[in-house]
Design an enzyme around this catalytic site. Structure first.
Site, PDB file in Angstrom:
ATOM      1  N   TYR A   1       2.805   4.253   5.902  1.00 36.73           N
ATOM      2  CA  TYR A   1       1.509   3.657   5.568  1.00 36.73           C
ATOM      3  C   TYR A   1       0.566   3.697   6.770  1.00 36.73           C
ATOM      4  O   TYR A   1      -0.612   4.074   6.651  1.00 36.73           O
ATOM      5  CB  TYR A   1       1.726   2.224   5.108  1.00 36.73           C
TER       6      TYR A   1
ATOM      7  N   LYS B   1      -3.071   5.666   7.039  1.00 31.92           N
ATOM      8  CA  LYS B   1      -4.319   4.958   7.296  1.00 31.92           C
ATOM      9  C   LYS B   1      -4.945   5.376   8.624  1.00 31.92           C
ATOM     10  O   LYS B   1      -6.175   5.417   8.757  1.00 31.92           O
ATOM     11  CB  LYS B   1      -4.086   3.451   7.251  1.00 31.92           C
TER      12      LYS B   1
END
Length: 245
Positions: free
Chosen positions: A153, A157
């Site tokens: 993740y 990002k």
């Protein structure tokens, strides 16, 4: 030309807040969903009932380039040329490194980063032709500071931040602004599902002493897409209560 926004992941808490704020600003909004059809349709009904503008649900799996292209075409057929893209769709597959599978890595990167890339690629030709446009990608505090068990993740990002800064340089000549927003820990169902003891530890790390309201992200998008953001590009706006500076 009217104001038309395509918001990915619109059926989630942040997507809803963004859609509500942009609709209040007079945008016609396309509400992307992958599987939550009824939630997207209900949001569209609620927005149109307020009478500010049109709202239509649009379906696509943004991991598939052909579906992204189809969704963009359907949006513009229904509402007109897209003037604002909000890359908000995202998911998590949290695992520590030794438990993180190739599939866990791929599905998160394909959705959160590659999906955003494909959407930028799909909408930018029309924006270039019109010499006008705005792209806002919703990154995360995790993309800036990292987090235990979220290597996939965080990478996705952080990648959005790099994508944003590069596209801002490429598209500035065509009067297209490209920015990112990094929300901190927001008061969403996902955060509230975390055990209370963990929530308390998170709040203790936030100088303002509370989780953020999703509406704060909607306000940030509206700023970047509005007159105040017209000379802002390639920037990362942190909306995190002071947790990361």
């Amino acid at each position: 030309m009217g104001k038309v926004a395509l918001i990915t992941g619109a059926s989630g808490a942040l997507g809803r807040a963004i859609a509500e704020r942009l609709s209040a600003e007079g945008y016609d909004v396309a509400l992307h969903y992958r599987a939550k059809e009824e939630e997207a349709k209900q949001l569209a009904r609620e927005l149109e009932a307020k009478g500010k503008g049109r709202a239509v649900p649009v379906q696509a799996d943004i991991r598939r380039a052909n579906e992204v292209d189809r969704m963009v075409q359907e949006t513009e057929q229904a509402l007109g040329p897209i003037t604002l893209l909000v890359n908000n769709a995202g998911l998590v597959r949290d695992r520590s490194l030794h438990k993180l599978s190739d599939e866990d890595w791929d599905v998160v990167l394909d959705t959160n980063l590659r999906g955003a890339f494909r959407l930028c690629r799909a909408v930018s030709p029309g924006m270039r032709d019109r010499q006008q446009g705005c792209i806002v990608s919703i990154s995360s505090i995790v993309g800036a500071m990292g987090n235990f068990g979220q290597a996939n993740y965080a990478a996705s990002k952080a990648g959005l931040i790099g994508l944003t800064k590069s596209l801002a340089k490429e598209l500035a000549r065509d009067r297209i602004t490209v920015n990112a927003i990094c929300p901190g820990f927001m008061d969403t169902p996902m955060v509230r599902a975390v055990p209370e003891a963990v929530q308390e530890k998170l709040v203790a790390q936030i100088p303002l002493g509370r989780f953020g309201e999703p509406s704060a992200v909607g306000e940030a998008v509206a700023y970047l897409a509005g007159p105040g953001g017209a000379w802002v590009t390639g920037q990362v706006l942190h909306v995190n209560g002071g947790m990361y500076m």
